[in-house]
Structure formats: C-alpha cells, structure tokens
Design a protein around this motif. Sequence first.
Motif, PDB file in Angstrom:
ATOM      1  N   GLU A  51       6.805  18.505  -3.205  1.00 29.68           N
ATOM      2  CA  GLU A  51       6.150  17.216  -3.030  1.00 29.68           C
ATOM      3  C   GLU A  51       4.679  17.361  -2.656  1.00 29.68           C
ATOM      4  O   GLU A  51       3.827  16.643  -3.169  1.00 29.68           O
ATOM      5  N   ALA A  54       2.715  18.294  -5.709  1.00 26.84           N
ATOM      6  CA  ALA A  54       2.633  17.142  -6.622  1.00 26.84           C
ATOM      7  C   ALA A  54       1.589  16.147  -6.145  1.00 26.84           C
ATOM      8  O   ALA A  54       0.775  15.653  -6.937  1.00 26.84           O
ATOM      9  N   ILE A  55       1.574  15.861  -4.854  1.00 25.42           N
ATOM     10  CA  ILE A  55       0.592  14.916  -4.308  1.00 25.42           C
ATOM     11  C   ILE A  55      -0.814  15.468  -4.490  1.00 25.42           C
ATOM     12  O   ILE A  55      -1.732  14.755  -4.908  1.00 25.42           O
ATOM     13  N   HIS A  56      -0.989  16.752  -4.213  1.00 22.47           N
ATOM     14  CA  HIS A  56      -2.308  17.383  -4.393  1.00 22.47           C
ATOM     15  C   HIS A  56      -2.770  17.274  -5.849  1.00 22.47           C
ATOM     16  O   HIS A  56      -3.916  16.921  -6.122  1.00 22.47           O
ATOM     17  N   ASN A  57      -1.877  17.573  -6.776  1.00 21.00           N
ATOM     18  CA  ASN A  57      -2.225  17.509  -8.196  1.00 21.00           C
ATOM     19  C   ASN A  57      -2.576  16.092  -8.634  1.00 21.00           C
ATOM     20  O   ASN A  57      -3.516  15.889  -9.391  1.00 21.00           O
ATOM     21  N   ILE A  58      -1.833  15.125  -8.156  1.00 19.46           N
ATOM     22  CA  ILE A  58      -2.103  13.734  -8.524  1.00 19.46           C
ATOM     23  C   ILE A  58      -3.459  13.296  -7.971  1.00 19.46           C
ATOM     24  O   ILE A  58      -4.247  12.659  -8.664  1.00 19.46           O
ATOM     25  N   GLN A  59      -3.745  13.681  -6.735  1.00 18.09           N
ATOM     26  CA  GLN A  59      -5.008  13.278  -6.118  1.00 18.09           C
ATOM     27  C   GLN A  59      -6.215  13.942  -6.763  1.00 18.09           C
ATOM     28  O   GLN A  59      -7.292  13.375  -6.773  1.00 18.09           O
ATOM     29  N   ASN A  61      -6.345  15.603 -10.021  1.00 19.04           N
ATOM     30  CA  ASN A  61      -6.373  15.838 -11.465  1.00 19.04           C
ATOM     31  C   ASN A  61      -6.460  14.569 -12.290  1.00 19.04           C
ATOM     32  O   ASN A  61      -6.145  14.566 -13.466  1.00 19.04           O
ATOM     33  N   TYR A  62      -6.889  13.485 -11.709  1.00 18.85           N
ATOM     34  CA  TYR A  62      -7.058  12.277 -12.503  1.00 18.85           C
ATOM     35  C   TYR A  62      -8.452  12.273 -13.109  1.00 18.85           C
ATOM     36  O   TYR A  62      -9.352  12.957 -12.630  1.00 18.85           O
ATOM     37  N   SER A  65     -12.106  12.629 -11.337  1.00 17.12           N
ATOM     38  CA  SER A  65     -11.950  13.303 -10.056  1.00 17.12           C
ATOM     39  C   SER A  65     -13.176  14.136  -9.732  1.00 17.12           C
ATOM     40  O   SER A  65     -13.788  14.744 -10.590  1.00 17.12           O
TER      41      SER A  65
END
Length: 121
Positions: A51, A54-59, A61-62, A65
């Motif tokens: 988790e 996943a949170i790091h990647n979402i924050q 990699n948009y 960014s």
Amino acid sequence: MEDALAFELGEDWNQKKISLLESKETVDPEILEQVAKALKVPAEAIKNFDEETAIHNIQNNYEGSVIHGGPTVNYKCTINPMDKWLEAMDENKKLYERLLQTEREKVEMLEKLLNEKKGGK
C-alpha cells in the motif's frame, strides 16, 4: 467496485462475497488467479502489493508531477539570452552590410552601362 468485480468473476460472486474476500489475510491461489484475471493484472502484482508503494507511485507518477516533470525539472539555463540577442543583432548587421555592398555593386554596373550607352550614341 465490488459489484463490478463480482460481475467479472461470475454468477457465484456478489458484493458481500467480495467484501469477505478483501478482509481475508490470505487468499487461495485459485481464487487469486481468478481475481487477477478479472482485474487484468498478473497474480504476482496482487501477491506483492504494498500500500505504501502504491500511494507513493500514485502521488508521484501523475502527469504534471514535479518529481517526474521531464527535462525542465532542475534545468539550469547556461545560455545568456542577452548574448544570444547580441549575436543575432551582429548577424543582422553583417547581412545588411552584404546587402548594401551588393546594391552598391549593382548601381556601379548600371552607371557603367548607362555611361557606355551615352558614349556609344
């Protein structure tokens, strides 16, 4: 989401059964394969899910960014715009001088031709 996953898994599945599956600490490998297939992801991705990652990647990699913003991030401009402008002005001056020289040569030739015509009459 649970309803959609239940629909993808088939008639034996419903939202309540998906909720119970989510609350389990471990999942049978066969069920994991079915869920992975329904989600269109490798079963290994579900097994190795973290988790925090996943949170790091979402924050980060948009699109847009700051961390992955492309070549403009931490870009240090080493070109002095004033120098470039002065170079362009100098080039314009040289071009103008060459144009002026060709115009002078053209005028000389025309004067020469005019004098020859006057002298030939």
